[in-house]
Design a protein around this motif. Structure first.
Motif, mmCIF file in Angstrom:
data_model
loop_
_atom_site.group_PDB
_atom_site.id
_atom_site.type_symbol
_atom_site.label_atom_id
_atom_site.label_comp_id
_atom_site.label_asym_id
_atom_site.label_seq_id
_atom_site.Cartn_x
_atom_site.Cartn_y
_atom_site.Cartn_z
ATOM 1 N N ARG A 54 0.850 -1.192 0.000
ATOM 2 C CA ARG A 54 0.000 0.000 0.000
ATOM 3 C C ARG A 54 0.887 1.244 0.000
ATOM 4 N N VAL A 55 2.013 1.145 0.719
ATOM 5 C CA VAL A 55 2.894 2.297 0.789
ATOM 6 C C VAL A 55 4.355 1.866 0.697
ATOM 7 N N VAL A 56 5.101 2.648 -0.049
ATOM 8 C CA VAL A 56 6.534 2.418 -0.211
ATOM 9 C C VAL A 56 7.250 3.530 0.558
ATOM 10 N N VAL A 57 8.182 3.139 1.422
ATOM 11 C CA VAL A 57 8.880 4.111 2.274
ATOM 12 C C VAL A 57 10.307 4.262 1.772
ATOM 13 N N ASP A 58 10.581 5.359 1.090
ATOM 14 C CA ASP A 58 11.918 5.616 0.540
ATOM 15 C C ASP A 58 12.794 6.160 1.664
ATOM 16 N N ILE A 59 13.938 5.511 1.910
ATOM 17 C CA ILE A 59 14.788 5.930 3.040
ATOM 18 C C ILE A 59 15.947 6.828 2.627
ATOM 19 N N ARG A 60 16.006 7.248 1.354
ATOM 20 C CA ARG A 60 17.216 7.930 0.888
ATOM 21 C C ARG A 60 17.405 9.311 1.504
ATOM 22 N N ARG A 61 16.357 9.908 2.006
ATOM 23 C CA ARG A 61 16.497 11.252 2.583
ATOM 24 C C ARG A 61 16.882 11.223 4.059
ATOM 25 N N ILE A 62 17.072 10.031 4.615
ATOM 26 C CA ILE A 62 17.446 9.928 6.031
ATOM 27 C C ILE A 62 18.966 9.944 6.110
ATOM 28 N N ASP A 63 19.512 11.103 6.450
ATOM 29 C CA ASP A 63 20.963 11.317 6.386
ATOM 30 C C ASP A 63 21.786 10.271 7.123
ATOM 31 N N GLU A 64 21.337 9.910 8.328
ATOM 32 C CA GLU A 64 22.158 9.006 9.146
ATOM 33 C C GLU A 64 22.316 7.623 8.509
ATOM 34 N N LEU A 65 21.481 7.289 7.551
ATOM 35 C CA LEU A 65 21.572 5.962 6.941
ATOM 36 C C LEU A 65 22.583 5.910 5.796
ATOM 37 N N HIS A 66 23.241 7.040 5.507
ATOM 38 C CA HIS A 66 24.218 7.072 4.418
ATOM 39 C C HIS A 66 25.646 6.889 4.910
ATOM 40 N N ALA A 67 25.828 6.605 6.203
ATOM 41 C CA ALA A 67 27.180 6.575 6.755
ATOM 42 C C ALA A 67 27.893 5.251 6.515
ATOM 43 N N ILE A 68 29.197 5.347 6.268
ATOM 44 C CA ILE A 68 30.096 4.185 6.289
ATOM 45 C C ILE A 68 31.174 4.540 7.298
ATOM 46 N N ALA A 69 31.380 3.707 8.287
ATOM 47 C CA ALA A 69 32.387 4.042 9.303
ATOM 48 C C ALA A 69 32.990 2.771 9.860
ATOM 49 N N GLU A 70 34.239 2.891 10.296
ATOM 50 C CA GLU A 70 34.866 1.769 10.982
ATOM 51 C C GLU A 70 34.780 2.040 12.474
ATOM 52 N N ARG A 71 34.173 1.116 13.196
ATOM 53 C CA ARG A 71 33.968 1.316 14.645
ATOM 54 C C ARG A 71 34.208 -0.013 15.330
ATOM 55 N N SER A 72 35.030 -0.001 16.366
ATOM 56 C CA SER A 72 35.255 -1.189 17.194
ATOM 57 C C SER A 72 35.514 -2.438 16.357
ATOM 58 N N GLY A 73 36.414 -2.312 15.395
ATOM 59 C CA GLY A 73 36.781 -3.483 14.608
ATOM 60 C C GLY A 73 35.718 -3.949 13.643
ATOM 61 N N GLN A 74 34.728 -3.089 13.335
ATOM 62 C CA GLN A 74 33.706 -3.455 12.368
ATOM 63 C C GLN A 74 33.564 -2.354 11.324
ATOM 64 N N VAL A 75 33.281 -2.749 10.092
ATOM 65 C CA VAL A 75 32.923 -1.771 9.072
ATOM 66 C C VAL A 75 31.403 -1.667 9.103
ATOM 67 N N CYS A 76 30.907 -0.491 9.473
ATOM 68 C CA CYS A 76 29.474 -0.281 9.684
ATOM 69 C C CYS A 76 28.892 0.428 8.471
ATOM 70 N N VAL A 77 27.911 -0.196 7.866
ATOM 71 C CA VAL A 77 27.343 0.290 6.605
ATOM 72 C C VAL A 77 25.886 0.652 6.817
ATOM 73 N N GLY A 78 25.550 1.899 6.614
ATOM 74 C CA GLY A 78 24.173 2.364 6.794
ATOM 75 C C GLY A 78 23.255 1.847 5.699
ATOM 76 N N ALA A 79 21.966 1.842 5.989
ATOM 77 C CA ALA A 79 20.982 1.206 5.111
ATOM 78 C C ALA A 79 20.883 1.829 3.730
ATOM 79 N N ALA A 80 21.258 3.093 3.586
ATOM 80 C CA ALA A 80 21.107 3.753 2.286
ATOM 81 C C ALA A 80 22.396 3.755 1.472
ATOM 82 N N VAL A 81 23.438 3.101 1.969
ATOM 83 C CA VAL A 81 24.720 3.080 1.259
ATOM 84 C C VAL A 81 24.634 2.124 0.067
ATOM 85 N N THR A 82 25.030 2.606 -1.111
ATOM 86 C CA THR A 82 24.960 1.739 -2.286
ATOM 87 C C THR A 82 26.158 0.794 -2.329
#
Lengths: 296, 159
Positions: A54-82
């Protein structure tokens, strides 16, 4: 304007600017809402009318989901990262199996729009990313209005295109372990043409200490209803790297599998490919151990 | 209906479309830019390829809402005057098309690559076009066109 025939069914489209807004829409609509990240899986489903949200929720405008960062021995990939963004980011070199697998995903045009997390959420057993996540035991952070939880990729896939995600949940981040010193990996898949769905694929990750295998993880793609983890990788533990029974492990992995006959390959052929690709990746990994820096 | 404010081939377009409109339908039916084609409608054939924010993507796998506020380049944007883009000249000279249906998709798949100013070898050209299907040419003339376009841009820049 006239009648324009269109492929997708009628739907509502929202493009919230905050995670809370997105989660509220998911909570309100339950299984009638679908998350749109890159759309490389979802829009294809819409075009074939296999999905009718019924509804499609586009997450591309959520800034925090575009992050790629290395933290505590992990590569953390946000949901909107291609997939293309992750491949181009220096942090991805810290996860060699991921780095090696991404170029195998479809074609550049798909990787330019498709997201890492979207591929993990979709869970196609022939997908490179779900298999790498299972092999490396990636962690997925799931959020909803009810709170947050972290699920291991190894527990996440429950059946064909089925995952543990609840109706109101969104994967906000995937975390891949940075490989330890003294670890090597190798990835190989076989597809009819460059970029086609693989008929079979194998990703191996070995941790070496004092010339012996301290940990061995083998992920398998397109060989079952979900991305698989090979149990027979245990046979490698504690062995010296020059003495790995590669052929035996390859055969054991293949005989543990129960792929189905389908239009693209027979079960027997897929098992054969599993054996060949396991052998190939293990030998490649052995070769990489030889050229890797010694563990301090 | 969604309100959309987009840039298409350098021109600002403010329009609206039903939420389910695909980018390819927006371009073809709402904006009259029929250079972009629909071949398979599920991302496999490449004939719908356009550039969004400088990256080649499948316009059949994007909803119109996903490009609100973004820059789109279609095959019509390769040349806006009487002079052909080097890709267009190269395809012509190398006979890189017959029916021409796949051609816009091929061009948009490689446009940024050939414009980079670096010459492209055959292997790189084949890799760059691996996401596009052609039923007519057998691909060799397309590969030659891509290499030729990159060479002419590269030589033009060093000249």
């Amino acid at each position: 304007m006239g009648r324009c025939p269109v492929k997708p069914p009628s739907l509502e489209y929202v493009s919230p600017r905050s995670l809370d807004e997105a989660l509220a829409v998911l909570a309100e609509n339950g299984d009638e809402a679908r998350v749109l990240a890159g759309g490389q899986s979802l829009v294809a489903l819409l075009n074939l009318r296999l999905a009718r949200p019924r509804v499609v929720v586009d997450i591309r405008r959520i800034d925090e989901l575009h992050a790629i960062a290395e933290r505590s021995g992990q590569v953390c990939v946000g949901a909107a990262v291609t997939q293309a963004q992750l491949a181009a980011h220096p942090a991805s070199t810290g996860v060699a199996l991921l780095d090696e697998a991404i170029p195998h995903i479809a074609h550049q045009e798909i990787r330019n729009a498709g997201t890492v997390v979207g591929s993990l959420a979709h869970g196609d057993p022939a997908g490179e990313l779900p298999t790498v996540a299972v092999a490396l035991d990636a962690q997925l952070e799931l959020r909803s209005v009810r709170g947050s939880r972290t699920v291991s990729a190894r527990d996440f896939y429950t059946g064909y295109l089925s995952t543990q995600i609840a109706e109101d949940e969104l994967i906000v981040e995937a975390r891949f372990p940075v490989q330890a010193a003294g670890s090597v990996s190798a990835f190989a898949e076989l597809a009819p043409r460059q970029g086609d769905y693989a008929l079979a694929g194998v990703g191996v990750a070995l941790t070496i200490a004092d010339g012996h295998v301290a940990a061995a993880d083998i992920g398998l793609l397109a060989l079952g209803p979900t991305p698989l983890r090979a149990r027979a990788s245990e046979r490698l533990l504690g062995l010296a790297v020059e003495e790995l029974p590669v052929g035996e492990v390859a055969e054991a992995i293949a005989s543990d599998l129960s792929p189905k006959d389908d239009l693209h390959a027979s079960a027997g052929y897929r098992r054969y490919l599993a054996s060949v690709l396991t052998e190939r990746t293990l030998r490649t990994a052995q070769g990489r151990i030889a050229t890797a820096a010694p563990t301090p | 209906m969604l309100n959309l404010d987009i840039s298409v081939n350098g021109e600002r377009r403010v329009t609206s479309a039903p939420a389910r409109t695909l980018l390819v339908d927006l371009l073809r039916d709402h904006l009259g830019l029929t250079g972009t084609k629909i071949g398979c409608a599920h991302g496999v054939c490449g004939s719908c390829t356009v550039e969004v924010d400088g990256l080649a993507v499948r316009s059949c796998l994007m909803l119109a809402g996903q490009v609100d506020g973004r820059d789109i380049r279609t095959v019509e944007g390769l040349s806006t005057g009487p002079e052909l883009h080097p890709l267009q000249s190269a395809f012509w000279e190398e006979h890189g098309l017959q029916c021409g249906f796949c051609t816009p998709g091929f061009m948009m798949a490689v446009a940024t690559l050939v414009e980079s100013g670096e010459p492209i070898d055959e292997d790189a050209a084949r890799a760059a076009i691996s996401g596009n299907i052609c039923r007519c040419t057998g691909y060799d003339s397309i590969v030659a066109a891509v290499c030729r376009a990159a060479a002419s841009i590269s030589e033009g820049q060093t000249a």
